[in-house]
Design an enzyme around this catalytic site. Structure first.
Site, PDB file in Angstrom:
ATOM      1  N   ARG A   1     -10.002  -0.685   6.855  1.00 40.80           N
ATOM      2  CA  ARG A   1     -10.712  -0.093   5.724  1.00 40.80           C
ATOM      3  C   ARG A   1     -12.083  -0.732   5.608  1.00 40.80           C
ATOM      4  NH1 ARG A   1      -6.785  -0.606   0.531  1.00 40.80           N
ATOM      5  NH2 ARG A   1      -6.983  -2.852   0.700  1.00 40.80           N
TER       6      ARG A   1
ATOM      7  N   ASP B   1      -5.206  -4.596 -10.418  1.00 37.84           N
ATOM      8  CA  ASP B   1      -5.479  -5.110  -9.073  1.00 37.84           C
ATOM      9  C   ASP B   1      -5.875  -3.969  -8.134  1.00 37.84           C
ATOM     10  OD1 ASP B   1      -2.635  -4.648  -9.756  1.00 37.84           O
ATOM     11  OD2 ASP B   1      -2.335  -4.788  -7.605  1.00 37.84           O
ATOM     12  N   ASN B   2      -5.753  -2.741  -8.611  1.00 38.44           N
ATOM     13  CA  ASN B   2      -6.176  -1.599  -7.798  1.00 38.44           C
ATOM     14  C   ASN B   2      -7.427  -0.947  -8.377  1.00 38.44           C
ATOM     15  OD1 ASN B   2      -4.050  -1.998  -6.059  1.00 38.44           O
ATOM     16  ND2 ASN B   2      -2.705  -0.526  -7.050  1.00 38.44           N
TER      17      ASN B   2
ATOM     18  N   GLY C   1       3.818  -8.051   4.749  1.00 36.70           N
ATOM     19  CA  GLY C   1       2.397  -7.935   5.101  1.00 36.70           C
ATOM     20  C   GLY C   1       2.091  -6.786   6.037  1.00 36.70           C
TER      21      GLY C   1
ATOM     22  N   GLY D   1      -2.943 -10.947  -5.044  1.00 38.26           N
ATOM     23  CA  GLY D   1      -3.734 -11.276  -3.854  1.00 38.26           C
ATOM     24  C   GLY D   1      -3.512 -10.309  -2.712  1.00 38.26           C
TER      25      GLY D   1
ATOM     26  N   GLY E   1      -1.855  -9.238  -0.078  1.00 37.69           N
ATOM     27  CA  GLY E   1      -0.556  -9.531   0.528  1.00 37.69           C
ATOM     28  C   GLY E   1      -0.405  -8.894   1.892  1.00 37.69           C
TER      29      GLY E   1
ATOM     30  N   ARG F   1     -11.793  -6.748  -6.870  1.00 39.80           N
ATOM     31  CA  ARG F   1     -11.105  -5.930  -7.870  1.00 39.80           C
ATOM     32  C   ARG F   1     -11.228  -6.559  -9.263  1.00 39.80           C
ATOM     33  NH1 ARG F   1      -6.660  -4.018  -4.334  1.00 39.80           N
ATOM     34  NH2 ARG F   1      -7.477  -4.426  -2.260  1.00 39.80           N
TER      35      ARG F   1
END
Ligand code: AMP
Ligand code: MG
Length: 519
Positions: free
Chosen positions: A192, A269-270, A135, A100, A102, A199
């Site tokens: 960003r 996840d990327n 975080g 998730g 983070g 993802r």
């Protein structure tokens, strides 16, 4: 300052009902509401003028108090409720469960000129997905993400982008070398921007939990907004969707190979569902051409994410996505055949890409061999990828001494003797013959080659120099690099000093040749 807010992800998909910001497993939901952490004395240090306009803001808006507050987490935009997404992922080949956002918090989506943009703060504080971390993000990694994502865009590589880079005024504790010597660093926040930050891992988490209902909702949402041309939800549409994700992923990987970009952490996840380059962490740029190189110290032993393995990893990750969406298709064959065609498409696209780097525009049977021999030669002695290909455009079929033309790319020119010199001479002889078959004149060929072989890339030491300066409060190099990298294929003769091999001091320096995930 007025943004045309138009939230879809948080409006159309289910929210986690728990509003408390505690670390937990979040089920039956796509995201959790979370408020960015207040920063003590934030300062915007760079803004992408282009992204400002893209999202519908005006020149000058970036100087307002509101801009500062919103993009450093101190104020929430009206009609929005920031949130962190839930996703899972395979890290270094193993299923890692729930990950998730983070340390990313989505502010919301805007629509401008018919384009949808999700705005996301990276490093804006804890979320339910922060696991054991804080975080936050440090200045060094934020500069790297900010400069590189914009540079990639201008290189023509599909990527997420960046609107702003700010320091938070707060200190962040990091152990850069993972050697038990943590130190405080300046905290920073990047805003960003991408059409969507979904993802592969967003799909995987529902599949892993057997939650097929939400898996379908996510697929339908993604197709409705980002692949609308594929049609209404159906098995056929999901197959077409997977096919297009595979094609986009492949296209992006081939671009990475073209410009010498090594992502460093290609976990699922990327991997963007839109095929964008996402999550700039311990990435690096090839200096010496080397298929075995990885910038990521965490990957130093297995080198899973080395330059030459990126195409395979793209495919491996697509297998995970195929497994995840299988419950929507319930038929392995069509998914398998898409994965099979990734392999043959890769061969074809990669050959086409390498041909363009060599200025070969007609197809000849021997081209694959010529390219293979070139790649072997490039690895014989440390050879700078960017300088080699850029200077190769100066070689013409009437030249007899190719080595002289590309000599600036060799880190140790004294290696160019004996067997190595012989192999290069032999290669240039073949290349010369091959060029004679081409129709284009030398100038025209050089022009085309220079449009695919960049003159300026964000060499690892360049980013590090900008970081060292910024640490001392001087941000001018960030702006200089940002400006040069907006036109990476142009000569820009007054910036020639950045068209140079990595200096020796950077060879083994942390941040230049060695990067960790600590960011
Ligand atoms: P990465 O390898 O950077 O893509 O991160 C993997 C996971 O770790 C993601 O879920 C990130 O959100 C999370 N993560 C990385 N760094 C931090 C941090 N400083 N604080 C909280 N979560 C983090
Ligand atoms: Mg990540």
């Amino acid at each position: 300052m007025k943004l045309n807010i138009n939230n879809t992800f948080s409006e159309e998909l289910t929210a986690d009902p728990i509003l408390e910001n505690s670390r937990r497993q979040v089920k039956n939901a796509f995201f959790s509401y979370v408020t960015p952490k207040k920063t003590s004395s934030p300062e915007i240090i760079h803004v992408s003028e282009e992204m400002l306009q893209e999202i519908g803001l005006q020149h000058g808006d970036e100087n307002s108090e509101r801009f500062l507050k919103i993009f450093t987490g101190n104020e929430v935009l009206e009609n929005t409720a920031p949130y962190a997404m839930v996703y899972g992922g395979h890290q270094f080949g193993n299923w890692a469960g729930q990950l998730g956002d983070g340390r990313a918090i989505n502010l919301g989506e805007v629509v401008h000129n018919n384009k949808r943009w999700a705005l996301q703060l990276k490093g804006a504080g804890e979320t339910p997905y922060s696991r054991s971390a804080d975080g936050l993000a440090v200045l060094r990694s934020s500069i790297r993400e900010y400069l590189c994502s914009e540079a990639m865009y201008h290189l023509g590589v599909p990527t997420t982008r960046a609107l702003s880079l700010a320091i938070s005024g707060d200190k962040v504790l990091r152990d850069v070398l993972y050697d038990g010597n943590p130190g405080y660093e300046k905290g920073a926040i990047v805003c960003r921007v991408a059409p969507s930050f979904i993802r592969f891992g967003n799909f995987e988490i529902f599949a892993a939990r057997g939650d097929h209902e939400n898996l379908k909702k996510l697929a339908d949402y993604t197709i409705r907004h980002f692949y609308p041309h594929l049609g209404d939800p159906s098995k056929e549409t999901y197959i077409k969707f997977f096919d297009e994700v595979a094609k986009r992923t492949l296209e992006t990987v081939v671009h990475w190979q073209r410009v010498g970009f090594v992502h460093g952490v290609l976990n699922t996840d990327n991997m963007s569902i839109l095929g964008l380059t996402i999550d700039y962490g311990p990435y690096g740029w090839l200096e010496g051409f080397d298929f075995g190189w990885t910038p990521n110290t965490t990957d130093a032993v297995n080198k899973r994410y080395r330059f030459g393995n990126q195409p395979n990893v793209g495919l491996w990750n697509l297998y995970q996505l195929a497994n995840a969406i299988y419950p929507l298709v319930e038929e392995a064959k069509p998914l398998e055949s898409i994965l099979e065609s990734y392999k043959s498409d890769f061969e074809e696209k990669s050959l086409e890409m390498m041909r363009s780097k060599l200025g070969l525009f007609i197809n000849e049977d021997g081209d694959a061999k010529l390219i293979l021999e070139l790649e072997e030669n490039l690895e014989l002695s440390e050879t700078d990828m960017t300088i080699f290909f850029r200077n190769l455009s100066k070689f013409t079929p009437s030249d007899d001494d190719g080595i002289r033309i590309v000599q600036d790319s060799f880190y140790n020119p004294e290696d160019l003797k004996g067997e190595i010199e012989f192999k290069w001479k032999e290669w240039f002889q073949k290349y010369k013959k091959r060029l004679q078959l081409e129709m284009l004149g030398n100038d025209e060929r050089a022009k085309k080659m220079n449009a695919v072989n960049p003159k300026y890339v964000l060499r690892n030491y360049m980013a590090q120099l900008a970081i060292d300066e910024a640490d001392k409060g001087n941000y001018s190099l960030i702006n200089e690099l940002y400006t040069i990298l907006k036109n990476p294929y142009e000569e820009q003769s007054k910036h020639e000093k950045w068209f140079a091999k990595r200096p020796e001091w950077a060879r083994h320096k942390v941040g230049c040749s060695m990067l960790s995930c600590s960011s």
